[in-house]
Design a protein around this motif. Structure first.
Motif, PDB file in Angstrom:
ATOM      1  N   THR A 103      16.504  -1.346 -33.424  1.00  0.00           N
ATOM      2  CA  THR A 103      17.159  -0.217 -34.071  1.00  0.00           C
ATOM      3  C   THR A 103      18.665  -0.456 -34.144  1.00  0.00           C
ATOM      4  N   PRO A 104      19.402   0.332 -34.942  1.00  0.00           N
ATOM      5  CA  PRO A 104      20.860   0.203 -34.937  1.00  0.00           C
ATOM      6  C   PRO A 104      21.463   0.382 -33.550  1.00  0.00           C
ATOM      7  N   SER A 105      20.962   1.327 -32.765  1.00  0.00           N
ATOM      8  CA  SER A 105      21.492   1.529 -31.409  1.00  0.00           C
ATOM      9  C   SER A 105      21.276   0.295 -30.554  1.00  0.00           C
ATOM     10  N   GLU A 106      20.099  -0.310 -30.659  1.00  0.00           N
ATOM     11  CA  GLU A 106      19.808  -1.511 -29.879  1.00  0.00           C
ATOM     12  C   GLU A 106      20.652  -2.687 -30.345  1.00  0.00           C
ATOM     13  N   THR A 107      20.851  -2.806 -31.645  1.00  0.00           N
ATOM     14  CA  THR A 107      21.684  -3.884 -32.181  1.00  0.00           C
ATOM     15  C   THR A 107      23.129  -3.719 -31.719  1.00  0.00           C
ATOM     16  N   ALA A 108      23.645  -2.495 -31.749  1.00  0.00           N
ATOM     17  CA  ALA A 108      25.001  -2.246 -31.265  1.00  0.00           C
ATOM     18  C   ALA A 108      25.117  -2.595 -29.783  1.00  0.00           C
ATOM     19  N   LEU A 109      24.065  -2.318 -29.012  1.00  0.00           N
ATOM     20  CA  LEU A 109      24.102  -2.605 -27.581  1.00  0.00           C
ATOM     21  C   LEU A 109      24.151  -4.107 -27.315  1.00  0.00           C
ATOM     22  N   LEU A 110      23.598  -4.922 -28.205  1.00  0.00           N
ATOM     23  CA  LEU A 110      23.711  -6.375 -28.053  1.00  0.00           C
ATOM     24  C   LEU A 110      25.172  -6.806 -27.995  1.00  0.00           C
ATOM     25  N   CYS A 111      26.046  -6.033 -28.642  1.00  0.00           N
ATOM     26  CA  CYS A 111      27.464  -6.375 -28.793  1.00  0.00           C
ATOM     27  C   CYS A 111      28.345  -5.652 -27.785  1.00  0.00           C
ATOM     28  N   ALA A 112      27.743  -4.896 -26.872  1.00  0.00           N
ATOM     29  CA  ALA A 112      28.482  -3.895 -26.107  1.00  0.00           C
ATOM     30  C   ALA A 112      29.049  -4.396 -24.790  1.00  0.00           C
ATOM     31  N   SER A 113      30.160  -3.766 -24.407  1.00  0.00           N
ATOM     32  CA  SER A 113      30.588  -3.680 -23.015  1.00  0.00           C
ATOM     33  C   SER A 113      30.441  -2.196 -22.673  1.00  0.00           C
ATOM     34  N   HIS A 114      29.209  -1.789 -22.470  1.00  0.00           N
ATOM     35  CA  HIS A 114      28.907  -0.370 -22.395  1.00  0.00           C
ATOM     36  C   HIS A 114      29.268   0.214 -21.035  1.00  0.00           C
ATOM     37  N   GLY A 115      29.311   1.536 -20.986  1.00  0.00           N
ATOM     38  CA  GLY A 115      29.752   2.233 -19.782  1.00  0.00           C
ATOM     39  C   GLY A 115      28.681   2.454 -18.743  1.00  0.00           C
ATOM     40  N   GLY A 116      27.459   1.974 -18.987  1.00  0.00           N
ATOM     41  CA  GLY A 116      26.388   2.183 -18.018  1.00  0.00           C
ATOM     42  C   GLY A 116      25.875   3.610 -17.989  1.00  0.00           C
ATOM     43  N   GLU A 117      26.075   4.345 -19.081  1.00  0.00           N
ATOM     44  CA  GLU A 117      25.569   5.702 -19.173  1.00  0.00           C
ATOM     45  C   GLU A 117      24.041   5.666 -19.320  1.00  0.00           C
ATOM     46  N   PRO A 118      23.367   6.778 -19.023  1.00  0.00           N
ATOM     47  CA  PRO A 118      21.901   6.758 -19.069  1.00  0.00           C
ATOM     48  C   PRO A 118      21.336   6.243 -20.386  1.00  0.00           C
ATOM     49  N   GLU A 119      21.956   6.620 -21.506  1.00  0.00           N
ATOM     50  CA  GLU A 119      21.465   6.164 -22.810  1.00  0.00           C
ATOM     51  C   GLU A 119      21.603   4.645 -22.953  1.00  0.00           C
ATOM     52  N   HIS A 120      22.674   4.099 -22.384  1.00  0.00           N
ATOM     53  CA  HIS A 120      22.873   2.643 -22.459  1.00  0.00           C
ATOM     54  C   HIS A 120      21.804   1.906 -21.662  1.00  0.00           C
TER      55      HIS A 120
ATOM     56  N   GLY B 179      30.999   3.650 -25.414  1.00  0.00           N
ATOM     57  CA  GLY B 179      30.513   4.863 -24.777  1.00  0.00           C
ATOM     58  C   GLY B 179      31.537   5.976 -24.765  1.00  0.00           C
ATOM     59  N   SER B 180      31.307   6.956 -23.912  1.00  0.00           N
ATOM     60  CA  SER B 180      32.148   8.149 -23.850  1.00  0.00           C
ATOM     61  C   SER B 180      33.578   7.780 -23.443  1.00  0.00           C
ATOM     62  N   ASP B 181      34.545   8.373 -24.149  1.00  0.00           N
ATOM     63  CA  ASP B 181      35.968   8.225 -23.825  1.00  0.00           C
ATOM     64  C   ASP B 181      36.439   6.784 -23.920  1.00  0.00           C
ATOM     65  N   ARG B 182      35.810   5.983 -24.763  1.00  0.00           N
ATOM     66  CA  ARG B 182      36.176   4.576 -24.900  1.00  0.00           C
ATOM     67  C   ARG B 182      36.803   4.323 -26.267  1.00  0.00           C
TER      68      ARG B 182
END
Length: 339
Positions: free
Chosen positions: A72-89, A240-243
């Motif tokens: 999905t788009p969300s999953e594709t974006a996550l491939l590129c992420a330095s995410h915040g470790g939020e539950p959705e991530h 993620g949030s506030d980023r």
């Protein structure tokens, strides 16, 4: 004549006095590799750190991984992420692994407390340990495992420099940056995978082509457009949030897509203009990255007044004391040189 020295990019004031400064380098390059503007030394040689993640997602997508695994788009974006470790991530990283027939144990990125403090606090309240899914690089690692599956190579040791997945990553990053693989110095990133050192202008060139991939092969151009489209559609999943990365994509509706990297690095693409930028704070200070990146975009005329106002907290963040009183400011002070 020697290479240009670094330039003063950001200063931190306390009251009426400048207390600290951060020096560095900026390169602004178009998709035809023309240097448009710079500060310091645009050829400064540095590790790409997490700015490479958008480039590292390309091999999976150009080989048909999105269709094969139903990303999905969300999953594709996550491939590129330095995410915040939020539950959705964490949940999205796990869903990618499930599509591969794997679970969290397949990841080799190591556990990390969520970078987003409310998420970290929630884990502590629930007396749960942070795991590998919370690692800001779990999406990238899930993508590497997907590429291993797609290439029909072992998933074991997928982070080793000699593994076919990492060799493919190296060649792709080199091709996007317009340099030879042999010219890239390899190090080990915080999550255990190889990290690539290239001239700053080469990283900016890669981002320019990522946004304007017209001269690339049809498969690679499609992969680049898929990455840009996914982050436009699901910007929460790239940070993620506030980023800053998420807010920048949200406010500009994907007109600007940017990605931070550790040790004071930032890169961004402007697809409509076919421009890429790369910023390096030489002392690695994270607090100087976003002020320098936002100022670069402002000086290039790429942010309108409303967007600039919404990003003011990243552009010129306040220095507050423990009472919450503002006692100073982090302020960019450079002027870009036009090439």
């Amino acid at each position: 004549m020697g290479a240009p020295e670094n330039e003063l990019l950001v200063e931190i004031s306390r009251g009426s006095m400048t207390e600290s400064v951060h020096r560095g380098h900026i390169a602004v390059v178009d998709h035809e590799r023309k240097l448009l503007a710079y500060a310091g030394n645009p050829e400064f040689y540095t590790f790409t750190r997490s700015t490479a993640k958008l480039l590292q997602a390309i091999p999976l997508l150009e080989a048909g991984g999105s269709e094969r695994f139903g990303l999905t788009p969300s999953e594709t974006a996550l491939l590129c992420a330095s995410h915040g470790g939020e539950p959705e991530h964490a949940a999205t990283a796990l869903e990618i692994l499930r599509k591969l027939g794997l679970d969290e144990s397949a990841l080799a990125c190591g556990p990390q407390e969520p970078m987003y403090k409310p998420a970290a606090d929630a884990l502590k309240r629930e007396r749960r340990e942070a795991g590998q899914l919370h690692n800001n690089c779990s999406g990238k690692h899930a993508g590497m495992l997907a590429l291993a599956k797609l290439m029909n190579v072992p998933i074991q040791q997928y982070i080793a420099p000699g593994h076919p997945v990492q060799q493919k990553m190296l060649r792709t990053v080199a091709e996007m940056c317009g340099v030879s693989p042999e010219s890239i110095t390899l190090g080990t990133d915080g999550c255990g995978v190889p990290v690539f050192a290239v001239p700053l202008a080469s990283l900016a060139f890669a981002y320019a082509r990522l946004g304007r991939p017209d001269c690339l092969s049809p498969e690679r151009a499609k992969a680049c457009r898929t990455i840009i489209g996914a982050i436009r559609q699901a910007p929460f999943y790239v940070a993620g949030s506030d980023r800053f990365d998420t807010r920048l994509a949200e406010l500009t509706q994907g007109r600007i897509i940017g990605k931070m990297g550790a040790e004071g690095l930032y890169a961004a693409t402007m697809p409509e203009q076919g421009i890429g930028i790369a910023v390096k704070i030489e002392d690695g200070a994270g607090r100087a990255i976003y002020p320098a990146a936002a100022e670069t975009l402002l000086q290039l005329g790429l942010l309108n007044a409303e967007e600039a106002a919404q990003l003011a907290g990243f552009h010129q963040p306040a220095v507050n004391n423990r009472r919450g009183d503002q006692v100073g400011i982090v302020r960019p002070v450079f002027r870009l040189h036009r090439a």
